[in-house]
Design a protein around this motif. Sequence first.
Motif, PDB file in Angstrom:
ATOM      1  N   LEU A 168       0.824  -1.200   0.000  1.00  0.00           N
ATOM      2  CA  LEU A 168       0.000   0.000   0.000  1.00  0.00           C
ATOM      3  C   LEU A 168       0.862   1.255   0.000  1.00  0.00           C
ATOM      4  O   LEU A 168       0.582   2.222  -0.737  1.00  0.00           O
ATOM      5  CB  LEU A 168      -0.902  -0.015   1.237  1.00  0.00           C
TER       6      LEU A 168
ATOM      7  N   THR B 206       0.874   3.498  -3.473  1.00  0.00           N
ATOM      8  CA  THR B 206       0.348   4.860  -3.533  1.00  0.00           C
ATOM      9  C   THR B 206       1.458   5.877  -3.798  1.00  0.00           C
ATOM     10  O   THR B 206       1.236   6.876  -4.483  1.00  0.00           O
ATOM     11  CB  THR B 206      -0.363   5.209  -2.216  1.00  0.00           C
TER      12      THR B 206
ATOM     13  N   TYR C 276      -2.042   8.944  -0.831  1.00  0.00           N
ATOM     14  CA  TYR C 276      -0.739   8.760  -0.202  1.00  0.00           C
ATOM     15  C   TYR C 276      -0.686   9.377   1.192  1.00  0.00           C
ATOM     16  O   TYR C 276      -0.119   8.789   2.119  1.00  0.00           O
ATOM     17  CB  TYR C 276       0.328   9.386  -1.099  1.00  0.00           C
TER      18      TYR C 276
ATOM     19  N   THR D  12      -3.569   5.838   3.090  1.00  0.00           N
ATOM     20  CA  THR D  12      -2.606   4.836   3.559  1.00  0.00           C
ATOM     21  C   THR D  12      -2.415   4.866   5.079  1.00  0.00           C
ATOM     22  O   THR D  12      -2.518   3.820   5.736  1.00  0.00           O
ATOM     23  CB  THR D  12      -1.255   5.020   2.849  1.00  0.00           C
TER      24      THR D  12
ATOM     25  N   ASN E 210      -3.542   1.560   7.670  1.00  0.00           N
ATOM     26  CA  ASN E 210      -2.513   0.770   8.358  1.00  0.00           C
ATOM     27  C   ASN E 210      -2.972   0.184   9.691  1.00  0.00           C
ATOM     28  O   ASN E 210      -2.739  -1.006   9.960  1.00  0.00           O
ATOM     29  CB  ASN E 210      -1.251   1.610   8.552  1.00  0.00           C
TER      30      ASN E 210
END
Length: 320
Positions: free
Chosen positions: A250, A254, A278, A282, A286
């Motif tokens: 990921l 991104t 981004y 992301t 997480n």
Amino acid sequence: METGNQTHAQEFLLLGFSATSEIQFILFGLFLSMYLVTFTGNLLIILAICSDSHLHTPMYFFLSNLSFADLCFTSTTVPKMLLNILTQNKFITYAGCLSQIFFFTSFGCLDNLLLTVMAYDRFVAICHPLHYTVIMNPQLCGLLVLGSWCISVMGSLLETLTVLRLSFCTKMEIPHFFCDLLEVLKLACSDTFINNVVIYFATGVLGVISFTGIFFSYYKIVFSILRISSAGRKHKAFSTCGSHLSVVTLFYGTGFGVYLSSAATPSSRTSLVASVMYTMVTPMLNPFIYSLRNTDMKRALGRLLSRATFFNGDITAGLS
């Protein structure tokens, strides 16, 4: 605007999302919700790891630092963007822009290095399980995190300080919702050759080191797992790497998306959307990746929330 080095008196205009007031209201609600989820999720991960002795291991020590980096990475840009949307004032001072560049680069680089350190941790755990506790001792773990912080700060400081030598004499409009370093350099009327050399050198060196470290670690991990005869042990070994590998995919996916979209269509709406992925999506995902795929983390979060509920109940009973 006067030419020459008058940067300290200047402001930059963050164009961000140019839309009608109704759309701006929707965007404010959406981005505020995403930021609150990101902040709460990463904070819960940190608190769960700190409060649960079962999670005082190298893997979770690195994860707590990653969550802190994600929290700070998002907080560098999103609150200012939300304020701009709310007040309809899209200006940011020169000092504020430099500060945003420094912290954004620092925590982005820290994310990158911590993912590399976590890949090395998984490599040692799977390929050298009998020596794991000896190799991944507290001193080495502390040095790895400290080294990641130092390299991130020094690299970001070098990139940011080179901006001080520039003068700006063009229309100060940045087609983003934050001060992106490459977009700021496009506004300079002085030579940016040194800046570009520093950026590409730092990005190249850190990118190559991180990508090589992660690739080598998982190359060794895959071959070690394939040599395991038991299907159950294979599944367990793969599951310990699943969350980290998802986050790595990921993060780099991104990140590459931002730069590829910028190269294909400079200053376009596509590049702006890629930046949102981004900088916000992301870090928000997480905590979910690590908590939903990890039984120990789910138990620790459950215990943390239970203690918080019990504590709030005691306070309410005491006040009544």
